[in-house]
Design a protein around this motif. Structure first.
Motif, PDB file in Angstrom:
ATOM      1  N   ASP A 188     -51.893   5.346   1.643  1.00  0.00           N
ATOM      2  CA  ASP A 188     -51.009   6.210   2.435  1.00  0.00           C
ATOM      3  C   ASP A 188     -49.646   5.545   2.687  1.00  0.00           C
ATOM      4  N   THR A 189     -48.874   5.415   1.630  1.00  0.00           N
ATOM      5  CA  THR A 189     -47.566   4.769   1.712  1.00  0.00           C
ATOM      6  C   THR A 189     -46.553   5.650   0.969  1.00  0.00           C
ATOM      7  N   PRO A 190     -45.250   5.368   1.134  1.00  0.00           N
ATOM      8  CA  PRO A 190     -44.243   6.183   0.437  1.00  0.00           C
ATOM      9  C   PRO A 190     -44.478   6.266  -1.074  1.00  0.00           C
ATOM     10  N   ASN A 191     -44.800   5.137  -1.704  1.00  0.00           N
ATOM     11  CA  ASN A 191     -44.970   5.189  -3.163  1.00  0.00           C
ATOM     12  C   ASN A 191     -46.219   5.968  -3.552  1.00  0.00           C
ATOM     13  N   GLY A 192     -47.244   5.912  -2.721  1.00  0.00           N
ATOM     14  CA  GLY A 192     -48.444   6.716  -2.967  1.00  0.00           C
ATOM     15  C   GLY A 192     -48.167   8.197  -2.768  1.00  0.00           C
ATOM     16  N   ARG A 193     -47.428   8.517  -1.711  1.00  0.00           N
ATOM     17  CA  ARG A 193     -47.147   9.925  -1.376  1.00  0.00           C
ATOM     18  C   ARG A 193     -46.272  10.622  -2.418  1.00  0.00           C
ATOM     19  N   LYS A 194     -45.383   9.858  -3.044  1.00  0.00           N
ATOM     20  CA  LYS A 194     -44.553  10.473  -4.099  1.00  0.00           C
ATOM     21  C   LYS A 194     -45.442  11.147  -5.128  1.00  0.00           C
ATOM     22  N   ILE A 195     -46.547  10.478  -5.454  1.00  0.00           N
ATOM     23  CA  ILE A 195     -47.387  10.982  -6.544  1.00  0.00           C
ATOM     24  C   ILE A 195     -48.305  12.102  -6.057  1.00  0.00           C
TER      25      ILE A 195
ATOM     26  N   ASP B 203     -57.291   0.487  -0.644  1.00  0.00           N
ATOM     27  CA  ASP B 203     -56.837   0.093   0.698  1.00  0.00           C
ATOM     28  C   ASP B 203     -56.108  -1.252   0.599  1.00  0.00           C
ATOM     29  N   ILE B 204     -54.769  -1.168   0.618  1.00  0.00           N
ATOM     30  CA  ILE B 204     -53.975  -2.396   0.430  1.00  0.00           C
ATOM     31  C   ILE B 204     -54.013  -3.281   1.684  1.00  0.00           C
ATOM     32  N   THR B 205     -54.498  -2.740   2.816  1.00  0.00           N
ATOM     33  CA  THR B 205     -54.638  -3.596   4.015  1.00  0.00           C
ATOM     34  C   THR B 205     -55.901  -4.448   3.907  1.00  0.00           C
TER      35      THR B 205
ATOM     36  N   GLU C  60     -57.624  -4.508  -1.592  1.00  0.00           N
ATOM     37  CA  GLU C  60     -58.294  -3.859  -2.729  1.00  0.00           C
ATOM     38  C   GLU C  60     -57.400  -3.755  -3.974  1.00  0.00           C
ATOM     39  N   GLN C  61     -56.087  -3.955  -3.762  1.00  0.00           N
ATOM     40  CA  GLN C  61     -55.176  -3.927  -4.919  1.00  0.00           C
ATOM     41  C   GLN C  61     -55.395  -5.122  -5.839  1.00  0.00           C
ATOM     42  N   PHE C  62     -56.129  -6.133  -5.334  1.00  0.00           N
ATOM     43  CA  PHE C  62     -56.388  -7.328  -6.162  1.00  0.00           C
ATOM     44  C   PHE C  62     -57.731  -7.274  -6.881  1.00  0.00           C
ATOM     45  N   ASP C  63     -58.428  -6.169  -6.744  1.00  0.00           N
ATOM     46  CA  ASP C  63     -59.701  -5.985  -7.444  1.00  0.00           C
ATOM     47  C   ASP C  63     -59.450  -6.032  -8.957  1.00  0.00           C
TER      48      ASP C  63
ATOM     49  N   ASN D 274     -49.498  -5.002 -12.032  1.00  0.00           N
ATOM     50  CA  ASN D 274     -48.702  -5.636 -10.981  1.00  0.00           C
ATOM     51  C   ASN D 274     -49.452  -5.620  -9.641  1.00  0.00           C
ATOM     52  N   ASN D 275     -50.710  -5.197  -9.658  1.00  0.00           N
ATOM     53  CA  ASN D 275     -51.546  -5.159  -8.437  1.00  0.00           C
ATOM     54  C   ASN D 275     -50.923  -4.345  -7.306  1.00  0.00           C
ATOM     55  N   LYS D 276     -50.273  -3.259  -7.646  1.00  0.00           N
ATOM     56  CA  LYS D 276     -49.695  -2.418  -6.588  1.00  0.00           C
ATOM     57  C   LYS D 276     -50.061  -0.968  -6.843  1.00  0.00           C
ATOM     58  N   ILE D 277     -50.189  -0.223  -5.728  1.00  0.00           N
ATOM     59  CA  ILE D 277     -50.376   1.220  -5.882  1.00  0.00           C
ATOM     60  C   ILE D 277     -48.992   1.843  -6.000  1.00  0.00           C
ATOM     61  N   PRO D 278     -48.857   3.016  -6.612  1.00  0.00           N
ATOM     62  CA  PRO D 278     -49.901   3.858  -7.175  1.00  0.00           C
ATOM     63  C   PRO D 278     -50.119   3.592  -8.662  1.00  0.00           C
ATOM     64  N   ALA D 279     -51.266   4.105  -9.147  1.00  0.00           N
ATOM     65  CA  ALA D 279     -51.522   4.176 -10.589  1.00  0.00           C
ATOM     66  C   ALA D 279     -52.306   5.467 -10.813  1.00  0.00           C
TER      67      ALA D 279
ATOM     68  N   PHE E 293     -48.930   2.917 -14.505  1.00  0.00           N
ATOM     69  CA  PHE E 293     -48.566   2.326 -13.216  1.00  0.00           C
ATOM     70  C   PHE E 293     -47.055   2.406 -13.050  1.00  0.00           C
ATOM     71  N   GLU E 294     -46.555   2.079 -11.865  1.00  0.00           N
ATOM     72  CA  GLU E 294     -45.155   2.212 -11.437  1.00  0.00           C
ATOM     73  C   GLU E 294     -44.873   3.698 -11.150  1.00  0.00           C
ATOM     74  N   SER E 295     -44.553   3.954  -9.880  1.00  0.00           N
ATOM     75  CA  SER E 295     -44.434   5.358  -9.459  1.00  0.00           C
ATOM     76  C   SER E 295     -43.364   6.131 -10.242  1.00  0.00           C
ATOM     77  N   GLY E 296     -42.265   5.466 -10.611  1.00  0.00           N
ATOM     78  CA  GLY E 296     -41.225   6.175 -11.371  1.00  0.00           C
ATOM     79  C   GLY E 296     -41.736   6.578 -12.744  1.00  0.00           C
TER      80      GLY E 296
ATOM     81  N   GLN F 144     -33.592   5.700  -6.474  1.00  0.00           N
ATOM     82  CA  GLN F 144     -34.712   5.527  -5.540  1.00  0.00           C
ATOM     83  C   GLN F 144     -35.505   4.264  -5.891  1.00  0.00           C
ATOM     84  N   MET F 145     -35.869   4.134  -7.174  1.00  0.00           N
ATOM     85  CA  MET F 145     -36.748   3.018  -7.560  1.00  0.00           C
ATOM     86  C   MET F 145     -36.067   1.661  -7.320  1.00  0.00           C
ATOM     87  N   GLY F 146     -34.754   1.605  -7.577  1.00  0.00           N
ATOM     88  CA  GLY F 146     -34.060   0.319  -7.463  1.00  0.00           C
ATOM     89  C   GLY F 146     -33.523   0.024  -6.072  1.00  0.00           C
TER      90      GLY F 146
HETATM   91  N1  LIG Z   1     -42.261  -0.387  -7.903  1.00  0.00           N
HETATM   92  C1  LIG Z   1     -43.604  -0.058  -7.489  1.00  0.00           C
HETATM   93  C2  LIG Z   1     -43.819  -0.511  -6.068  1.00  0.00           C
HETATM   94  C3  LIG Z   1     -45.233  -0.253  -5.625  1.00  0.00           C
HETATM   95  C4  LIG Z   1     -45.500  -0.870  -4.275  1.00  0.00           C
HETATM   96  O1  LIG Z   1     -44.684  -1.653  -3.716  1.00  0.00           O
HETATM   97  N2  LIG Z   1     -46.664  -0.523  -3.725  1.00  0.00           N
HETATM   98  C5  LIG Z   1     -47.062  -1.098  -2.448  1.00  0.00           C
HETATM   99  C6  LIG Z   1     -47.439   0.020  -1.474  1.00  0.00           C
HETATM  100  S1  LIG Z   1     -46.099   1.165  -1.233  1.00  0.00           S
HETATM  101  C7  LIG Z   1     -48.275  -1.978  -2.651  1.00  0.00           C
HETATM  102  O2  LIG Z   1     -49.148  -1.674  -3.432  1.00  0.00           O
HETATM  103  N3  LIG Z   1     -48.332  -3.095  -1.911  1.00  0.00           N
HETATM  104  C8  LIG Z   1     -49.446  -3.986  -1.955  1.00  0.00           C
HETATM  105  C9  LIG Z   1     -49.054  -5.395  -2.288  1.00  0.00           C
HETATM  106  O3  LIG Z   1     -47.840  -5.653  -2.490  1.00  0.00           O
HETATM  107  O4  LIG Z   1     -49.928  -6.252  -2.332  1.00  0.00           O
HETATM  108  C10 LIG Z   1     -43.818   1.451  -7.626  1.00  0.00           C
HETATM  109  O5  LIG Z   1     -42.864   2.182  -7.342  1.00  0.00           O
HETATM  110  O6  LIG Z   1     -44.915   1.893  -8.015  1.00  0.00           O
END
Ligand SMILES: N[C@@H](CCC(=O)N[C@@H](CS)C(=O)NCC(=O)O)C(=O)O
Length: 211
Positions: free
Chosen positions: A9-16, A33-35, A38-41, A50-55, A70-73, A104-106
């Motif tokens: 539930d973050t801006p990058n997740g909501r875009k998708i 759940d990045i809190t 779980e992004q490191f699973d 890159n271990n980040k949501i979204p994908a 991966f990468e929201s853009g 937006q992305m940059g």
């Molecule tokens: N450039 C990436 C950024 C993704 C990003 O920063 N995701 C954050 C949540 S909004 C995340 O997964 N953070 C967890 C971490 O950095 O460990 C995209 O747009 O997809």
């Protein structure tokens, strides 16, 4: 075929989730759940190096083969190309869509994201320095958007596009980066139009957290 959205539930997740709803694509959410780290699973690393949501995982990608993105853009462009929607074909609007998506992305994501970081710090010296730097830049970016939206209904021009979905994900967090949209009346007008769309409302309502 149902697309898997791996998000939180973050801006990058909501875009998708907003884009999937607006495009009427069938999807199911897999909460990451990045809190809880779980992004490191290792299983998630396979689809998001890159271990980040979204994908996303699309079982029916190019040539009918499954694909992960991966990468929201990149996900927004992938979905726009797949559906042919929110991806203006008129050349000027097409270029403008890419410009504002890259803007937006940059910028309008990484910069307010730093405000979200510094605002939560306990050390007052670190906090003050970071907030001054990134809040000033965040407000400058809002002013850039305000000028654009003073001249055009949407970021690409007269037509809504994936650039609007990218930007609304972060504008949704304006209370967290402490921006009063009343200071940017054209952004405020656009934001109200965006949030009044049923697809956008569904995209923000879909649960991206467990419990
Ligand atoms: N450039 C990436 C950024 C993704 C990003 O920063 N995701 C954050 C949540 S909004 C995340 O997964 N953070 C967890 C971490 O950095 O460990 C995209 O747009 O997809």
């Amino acid at each position: 075929m149902t697309i898997e959205l791996h998000a939180f539930d973050t801006p990058n997740g909501r875009k998708i989730s907003v884009a999937l709803e607006e495009m009427d694509l069938p999807y199911r959410v897999q909460v990451v759940d990045i809190t809880k780290g779980e992004q490191f699973d290792p299983a998630f690393l396979k689809i998001s190096p890159n271990n980040k949501i979204p994908a996303i995982v699309d079982p029916e990608g190019p040539g009918g083969q499954p694909i992960s993105v991966f990468e929201s853009g990149a996900i927004l462009v992938y979905l726009a190309e797949k559906t042919g929607r929110f991806w203006p074909s008129e050349p000027m609007a097409h270029v403008a869509t890419m410009e504002w998506l890259m803007f937006q992305m940059g910028g309008f994501g990484p910069v307010p994201g730093q405000v979200h970081h510094f605002i939560a710090l306990d050390n007052e010296t670190d906090r003050r320095y970071g907030l001054k730097r990134f809040m000033d830049e965040t407000r400058r970016l809002y002013a850039v958007m305000d000028r654009r939206l003073g001249e055009h209904e949407f970021f690409a021009g007269g037509e809504i596009s994936i650039a609007d979905f990218a930007i609304v994900g972060w504008a949704w967090r304006h209370p967290r980066h402490q921006v009063d949209l009343a200071d940017f009346p054209h952004v405020q007008r656009w934001y109200r139009v965006m949030m009044a769309r049923p697809g956008v409302a569904r995209g923000f309502a879909v649960p991206l957290r467990r419990g």
